[in-house]
Design an enzyme around this catalytic site. Structure first.
Site, mmCIF file in Angstrom:
data_model
loop_
_atom_site.group_PDB
_atom_site.id
_atom_site.type_symbol
_atom_site.label_atom_id
_atom_site.label_comp_id
_atom_site.label_asym_id
_atom_site.label_seq_id
_atom_site.Cartn_x
_atom_site.Cartn_y
_atom_site.Cartn_z
ATOM 1 N N GLY A 1 0.801 -1.223 0.000
ATOM 2 C CA GLY A 1 0.000 0.000 0.000
ATOM 3 C C GLY A 1 0.833 1.271 0.000
ATOM 4 O O GLY A 1 0.493 2.245 -0.664
ATOM 5 N N LEU B 1 3.840 1.786 -1.269
ATOM 6 C CA LEU B 1 4.354 2.033 -2.617
ATOM 7 C C LEU B 1 3.242 2.464 -3.563
ATOM 8 O O LEU B 1 3.386 3.421 -4.332
ATOM 9 C CB LEU B 1 5.069 0.794 -3.171
ATOM 10 C CG LEU B 1 5.638 1.064 -4.578
ATOM 11 C CD1 LEU B 1 7.106 0.694 -4.662
ATOM 12 C CD2 LEU B 1 4.841 0.417 -5.679
ATOM 13 N N ASP C 1 0.472 3.948 -2.919
ATOM 14 C CA ASP C 1 0.044 5.312 -2.584
ATOM 15 C C ASP C 1 1.026 6.357 -3.113
ATOM 16 O O ASP C 1 0.621 7.367 -3.686
ATOM 17 C CB ASP C 1 -0.072 5.485 -1.055
ATOM 18 C CG ASP C 1 -1.369 4.910 -0.492
ATOM 19 O OD1 ASP C 1 -2.178 4.377 -1.265
ATOM 20 O OD2 ASP C 1 -1.566 5.002 0.737
ATOM 21 N N THR D 1 1.081 -6.301 -3.753
ATOM 22 C CA THR D 1 1.823 -7.523 -3.437
ATOM 23 C C THR D 1 1.592 -7.988 -2.002
ATOM 24 O O THR D 1 2.237 -8.936 -1.560
ATOM 25 C CB THR D 1 3.336 -7.284 -3.636
ATOM 26 O OG1 THR D 1 3.729 -6.174 -2.817
ATOM 27 C CG2 THR D 1 3.655 -6.977 -5.084
ATOM 28 N N LYS E 1 -7.657 6.756 -3.890
ATOM 29 C CA LYS E 1 -6.828 7.642 -3.081
ATOM 30 C C LYS E 1 -5.343 7.396 -3.311
ATOM 31 O O LYS E 1 -4.912 6.254 -3.423
ATOM 32 C CB LYS E 1 -7.162 7.459 -1.601
ATOM 33 C CG LYS E 1 -8.593 7.855 -1.331
ATOM 34 C CD LYS E 1 -9.032 8.178 0.047
ATOM 35 C CE LYS E 1 -8.653 7.522 1.241
ATOM 36 N NZ LYS E 1 -9.527 7.913 2.398
ATOM 37 N N THR F 1 4.778 -14.982 0.294
ATOM 38 C CA THR F 1 6.111 -14.639 0.812
ATOM 39 C C THR F 1 6.049 -13.626 1.947
ATOM 40 O O THR F 1 7.081 -13.213 2.465
ATOM 41 C CB THR F 1 7.017 -14.083 -0.313
ATOM 42 O OG1 THR F 1 6.287 -13.091 -1.042
ATOM 43 C CG2 THR F 1 7.446 -15.179 -1.266
ATOM 44 N N HIS G 1 -9.984 4.266 12.109
ATOM 45 C CA HIS G 1 -9.083 5.284 11.554
ATOM 46 C C HIS G 1 -9.290 6.655 12.209
ATOM 47 O O HIS G 1 -9.029 7.688 11.591
ATOM 48 C CB HIS G 1 -9.274 5.388 10.039
ATOM 49 C CG HIS G 1 -8.808 4.165 9.296
ATOM 50 N ND1 HIS G 1 -9.471 2.959 9.361
ATOM 51 C CD2 HIS G 1 -7.728 3.955 8.491
ATOM 52 C CE1 HIS G 1 -8.829 2.062 8.608
ATOM 53 N NE2 HIS G 1 -7.777 2.640 8.071
ATOM 54 N N HIS H 1 0.298 -0.644 10.129
ATOM 55 C CA HIS H 1 -0.958 0.078 9.920
ATOM 56 C C HIS H 1 -2.159 -0.699 10.461
ATOM 57 O O HIS H 1 -2.972 -0.180 11.226
ATOM 58 C CB HIS H 1 -1.155 0.378 8.430
ATOM 59 C CG HIS H 1 -2.464 1.039 8.125
ATOM 60 N ND1 HIS H 1 -2.787 2.291 8.601
ATOM 61 C CD2 HIS H 1 -3.549 0.617 7.421
ATOM 62 C CE1 HIS H 1 -4.007 2.624 8.193
ATOM 63 N NE2 HIS H 1 -4.491 1.625 7.479
#
Lengths: 358, 358
Positions: B96, B98, B100, B120, B133, B163, B240, B256
């Site tokens: 996420g 990357l 974003d 990934t 977003k 992985t 959040h 996160h």
């Protein structure tokens, strides 16, 4: 397995004319976050109210400083002021450079906060206030970073123009000339018949108002159906094919409108050499540019290597197409995609000859 | 004088499942500009084709480095590669963070170039790949800069999850748990009945596929009608409200999903203290979190000053409203706007007691 996300974002904003806009009386906002050009602030600070609801950041901004550093100052001001996401629209007061930077900052802060544009120059009144583009320069390239992000509204107060220098007003006229050449013959004739009147009273009279209104109408006609530039063939790109790189190269002594109008003239020479416009039409364009004290000559516009480099860079922005708008009459144009090296060279010669002959 | 600019931007993109996505065989793009997470590249470089059409930039990105420096590296790569504006979509491969950052860079480079998301991680498959977003962290705040900018498509290959470490997979489960608690009882029960099965085979079986599909369906139901967040009252913001500041404070050792699920538990305690959910429901939530090896305790979630600071900051993003989603049942929620200090304090105590009792 496959899913589709699909929706539509409606946008709408008004562009209104006003007087004494810097009193901010027409803005019903509890706390006013204002980003204003330093020079404009110095000229008009007595007109701006000063009370506890007003929060001002002044910014020195020119084409040379339209970059990430100024953007960071503005973003930092937003953060320090703990600005709300929706109900505290930022008020941007200044020329096109300031409106572009502030618009960009507003578009990325919390993924977008609202803002109001108050242009203070002729150029920004008829240009930066109309569309939904925001930007900063980066990598020494004009507007390399930016977004499509509409303001809440643009408020135009043409009285602010009168503190501009004659050169700055000519700079604004350049974008009006550009429009008139490729999309609006009436506007061209109005400009052609009245350079002294409008320049002498610094665009303050009825005729100037009429010219501004027509220019805005023309700009809206060209932009409104293509706000996000889905269509890369745009008449309003006339004058914006070779000029961006040359403007950045001369960022300290060439104004945006000056770069644009030189590009317009070169592009008109290309038209002339294709027999798309007559010598008389080319002369009319040349003389109109002269009559508003705009440049018709610059060594960089005879430099084939530089012109090629500039067009190549612009082509990246047009997805590897030239999409070069050139006039076919006063008020008409086509977009070409097959300009040759020989043609470009010949047209620089035509431009040089024009300057020598007339 | 008044003019109105008005138009609408339609957006649409597909989210598709695929296998062996890193072969890039399904992408018909002449020149491939790839931004890939460094760790993913090290794990999978033998799966990625290597020929003259491939241009790869690897990026080290974590929540701690999801900032302007990494964005500048990516933008510089675009500039160096002279990327075209429309027909060379950037391929973003990673979690996420990357996705974003790359999405943000693509949204501002030349006011937007197209990009494709290849997530990934479990978390990015069910979260960052779904909405529109993009973001980077700034001023030590999560996602303070960003944009709403859809990709061309998202391609999900769940084989890549295998992985990931168990902790990283639990991190992804956290966002699924969140959804299940407030909007999807079926999903909750599926998760409740099968923690061992799905965790032991690293989300590779049919049951894991089913969970992922349901989670994506739920996420799309919640997001699709509110892509630009015109509506600030969002069920998906469950978890959040307090977590962003606490996550950034612990950026090197709290993931996160871990921050989110702690916030979900605290918010559930608020519900319990309002008699909106029973003790049994609260226990079910607590036990479900435990069963996926996610944290139910962290000192920062008992720190009233910090929780207040966090909520205050979040409220700026909700235009000075709390708009706090709290569950009313498994699969249901309301948004409250009147949380008191006493309630918050009591709920931290409830959360502490839960941890001591069970």
């Amino acid at each position: 397995m496959k899913w589709t996300i699909s929706n539509s974002l409606p946008i709408s904003f008004d562009i209104v004319r006003s007087r004494n806009v810097l009193s901010l009386k027409e803005l019903d906002i509890a706390r006013k976050i204002i980003i204003i050009d330093h020079n404009v602030y110095e000229l008009y600070k007595d007109n701006i109210p000063c009370d506890s609801t007003i929060n001002i950041l002044t910014i020195n901004c020119t084409e040379a400083t339209k970059g990430l550093d100024n953007a960071q100052l503005i973003l930092n001001f937003f953060e320090t002021k703990n600005i709300l996401r929706r109900t505290e629209p930022v008020i941007a007061i200044g020329g096109g450079v300031l409106l572009d930077i502030v618009g960009f900052c507003c578009s990325i802060y919390r993924r977008g906060i609202p803002y109001i544009r108050i242009p203070t120059t002729l150029l920004s009144i008829i240009d930066a206030s109309i569309g939904i583009k925001t930007s900063i320069n980066h990598f020494d390239r004009r507007n390399r970073l930016g977004s499509f992000y509409p303001p809440l509204m643009s408020i135009l107060d043409t009285a602010l123009i009168k503190t501009q220098t004659a050169r700055e007003i000519s700079n604004g006229v350049a974008e009006i000339l550009k429009l008139s050449i490729v999309v609006d013959e009436t506007l061209f004739e109005l400009l052609e018949n009245n350079p002294k009147v409008v320049m002498e009273d610094k665009f303050q009279g009825d005729l100037a108002d009429q010219i501004i209104d027509i220019a805005i109408n023309s700009m809206i006609s060209e932009l409104n159906s293509n706000l996000w530039e889905q269509q890369l063939q745009r008449s309003v790109d006339f004058g914006h094919s070779f000029s961006p790189i040359i403007e950045m190269k001369n960022v300290c002594d060439m104004l945006h409108g000056e770069a644009v109008i030189l590009d317009c003239l070169l592009s008109s020479c290309i038209s002339f050499n294709r027999n798309l416009i007559s010598q008389d039409t080319l002369y009319r364009i040349f003389n109109l540019i002269k009559s508003y004290n705009l440049p018709t000559y610059h060594a960089d516009f005879y430099n084939i290597d530089l012109l090629n480099k500039a067009l190549t860079d612009t082509m990246k922005h047009r997805d590897n197409n030239q999409f070069l708008p050139i006039p076919t009459s006063i008020g008409g144009c086509i977009i070409i995609n097959d300009l040759t090296q020989d043609e470009l060279l010949l047209s620089t010669i035509t431009m040089r000859q024009l300057n020598n002959k007339i």
